[in-house]
Design an enzyme around this catalytic site. Structure first.
Site, PDB file in Angstrom:
ATOM      1  CG  HIS A 191      37.426 105.382 220.096  1.00 50.39           C
ATOM      2  ND1 HIS A 191      36.332 105.229 220.082  1.00 50.39           N
ATOM      3  CD2 HIS A 191      37.193 104.304 220.682  1.00 50.39           C
ATOM      4  CE1 HIS A 191      35.036 104.674 220.536  1.00 50.39           C
ATOM      5  NE2 HIS A 191      36.104 103.661 220.587  1.00 50.39           N
ATOM      6  CG  HIS A 224      37.959  98.691 220.137  1.00 43.25           C
ATOM      7  ND1 HIS A 224      36.541  99.124 219.901  1.00 43.25           N
ATOM      8  CD2 HIS A 224      37.263 100.268 220.403  1.00 43.25           C
ATOM      9  CE1 HIS A 224      35.466  99.822 220.576  1.00 43.25           C
ATOM     10  NE2 HIS A 224      36.094  99.960 220.636  1.00 43.25           N
ATOM     11  CD  GLU A 225      40.546 101.933 223.613  1.00 41.96           C
ATOM     12  OE1 GLU A 225      39.812 102.898 222.776  1.00 41.96           O
ATOM     13  OE2 GLU A 225      39.492 100.937 223.533  1.00 41.96           O
ATOM     14  CD  GLU A 275      32.232 101.461 220.656  1.00 38.47           C
ATOM     15  OE1 GLU A 275      32.841 102.347 221.416  1.00 38.47           O
ATOM     16  OE2 GLU A 275      32.574 100.548 220.961  1.00 38.47           O
TER      17      GLU A 275
HETATM   18 ZN    ZN Z   1      35.209 102.061 221.622  1.00 42.16          ZN
END
Ligand code: ZN
Length: 499
Positions: free
Chosen positions: A266, A262-263, A292
């Site tokens: 980003h 997830h990170e 996101e």
């Molecule tokens: Zn996030």
């Protein structure tokens, strides 16, 4: 380049440097700093924040923007310079509306609120947090009053995180989303929650090695990236070529791996912004929702997808020969996709996640519109958790106090999590149309073409275009909950089919 543009860029570069320096301090606070540093760090961050705000709202900057109006007409509208002037003017006109005194009071209340929230959550004591929440709401309402009356007061808050999105726009996405999700969640709940074969233990050092293997494959390069441990995982960026990710290890499950993916999503967005935009307000993601969409894409569409799972399963088994003994690919795939209504948003699966967000959006709206007394918030929260997810909230620590956002006065932020999740599927489907071979690539652990497609279509542009315009360019239409609901229904059918 005109003198005015040159001077504007020099001033913006300084403001950007101050902001990035504050990020270094913030990152250090969450990864390295001993607790004794906290009071001094709050002062340091407040000082940097104040100086950056003063420089950005200086009248001279406004005069430069005025002087550039004539020059702007000769620039191609999509050029870096035209976009820089347009976005800076917009940011500037918003920033100067907020009196420095109110800005400082909001920062102070956020800092005090954060500390009070940490303690209140640890003791599950909502009344101890209530005065801080009241103060933050009061300041948010004063903030709203700084702007021209919008369609709805909440529009002002939303615009800080998702430029141009109105409350009505969000409602138009969330209403069908909620309507589609409630029956899916009810159907899943009836089947009961088998804990599955992923019980661990997954030793933290082996998790770290697995995460290194996976992230390196995805594009994490130690020349420009770092991964550290933090209590509340996040990603931050000091420069296009300096990306910081964090994760946290729990030996009972593999959350850290998916959290790290997830990170990474980003981080990759920021890593792929055009270097030409560096040290300007354009060097970053276009909105929180689109940011996101990238983290959710790598975490869920890639990470929990069938094709990637074929590559991941043997790699994970080699990392955890004991814990995953006898766990075949199908069982592994089902386990990493397990759907169970639960209390905590950040741990929620793909199906229940957006209901956690919709609940917060509805409560925020009632708070801002004056329909809900803050002291009644826990009761309203718990009733909705039961209604939407069938979950009984045992205490406020696992309910209304679980998230950090309200302690810092960030109202209007939550919707972007669900908007990003919805957009992630629209973007995924567009990527699949462009890369018909994508499944075979993911199965082979090849991510170059997907990365490049995302870079060229989205990341490289930074904040040049408005969020809606950016999404339109990328997927050929506006935000739409339909593809996400279709994707979930298909996945549930597959997961609950006889093995
Ligand atoms: Zn996030």
């Amino acid at each position: 380049m005109t003198d005015a543009l040159r001077e504007l860029k020099a001033r913006l570069a300084e403001v950007d440097d101050l902001g990035r320096a504050a990020r270094v301090l913030g990152w250090d606070q969450q990864t390295m700093m001993p607790p004794g540093g906290a009071p001094a760090r709050a002062d340091q961050l407040a000082t940097l924040g104040r100086i950056a705000h003063e420089r950005f709202t200086a009248p001279e900057l406004g005069r430069l923007l005025d002087r550039l109006r004539a020059h702007e007409e000769f620039l191609a509208p999509d050029s870096d310079d035209a976009c820089l002037i347009r976005v800076t003017r917009r940011d500037y006109e918003k920033a100067v509306r907020v009196p420095a005194e109110l800005r400082a009071e909001m920062l102070r209340a956020a800092s005090l609120g954060h500390q009070a929230w940490v303690e209140a959550r640890a003791a599950s004591n909502f009344p101890a947090f209530l005065p801080h929440l009241e103060r933050n709401v009061e300041l948010a309402l004063r903030y709203i009053e700084c702007f021209e009356p919008a369609g709805e007061p909440y529009d002002v808050l939303l615009d800080d995180y998702e430029e141009g999105a109105t409350t009505a726009d969000v409602r138009a996405v969330f209403e069908p989303l909620k309507e589609g999700l409630l029956p899916l969640v009810a159907a899943v709940s009836e089947r009961g929650g088998d804990p599955g074969p992923l019980r661990g233990p997954f030793p933290a050092d082996a998790q770290r090695r697995l995460i290194d293997t996976v992230l390196t494959r995805l594009g994490f390069d130690p020349a420009s990236w770092r991964l550290d441990v933090a209590a509340h995982p996040f990603a931050t960026t000091f420069a296009v070529a300096d990306i910081r990710l964090t994760t946290r290890y729990d030996e009972d499950d593999l959350r850290a791996l998916f959290g790290a993916m997830h990170e990474f999503g980003h981080g990759l967005y920021e890593r792929s912004v055009s270097p030409a935009l560096e040290r300007t307000p354009l060097a970053g993601g276009v909105s929180l929702g689109l940011h996101e969409s990238q983290s959710r894409l790598w975490e869920n569409l890639v990470g929990r997808g069938r094709a990637f799972c074929r590559w991941l399963h043997p790699v994970a088994r080699a990392a955890f020969p004991d814990a995953l003994r006898g766990v075949d690919e199908e069982a592994f795939y089902r386990a990493i996709n397990r759907v169970v209504p639960s209390l905590i948003r950040v741990d929620a699966d793909e199906v229940t996640y957006c209901l956690h967000v919709i609940l917060r959006f509805e409560l925020e709206l009632e708070i801002v519109n004056g329909g809900l007394e803050l002291r009644d918030l826990p009761e309203a929260w718990n009733a909705r958790m039961l209604d939407y997810l069938g979950v009984e909230v045992p205490d406020d620590a696992h309910g209304v106090l679980q998230d950090v956002h309200w302690s810092g006065g960030t109202f209007g932020y939550f919707p972007t999590y669900a908007l990003g999740t919805v957009m992630s599927v629209q973007i995924w489907e567009a990527a699949r149309r462009s890369l018909p071979d994508l499944d075979a690539q993911l199965e082979a652990g090849q991510f170059d073409e997907l990365r490049e497609w995302l870079r060229a279509g989205l990341h490289v542009h930074g904040r040049k275009f408005a969020p809606q315009q950016m999404l339109e360019r990328l997927v050929g239409g506006p935000i739409d909950a339909g593809p996400y609901l279709g994707y979930l229904a298909g996945k549930l059918d597959e997961l609950y089919a006889p093995a």
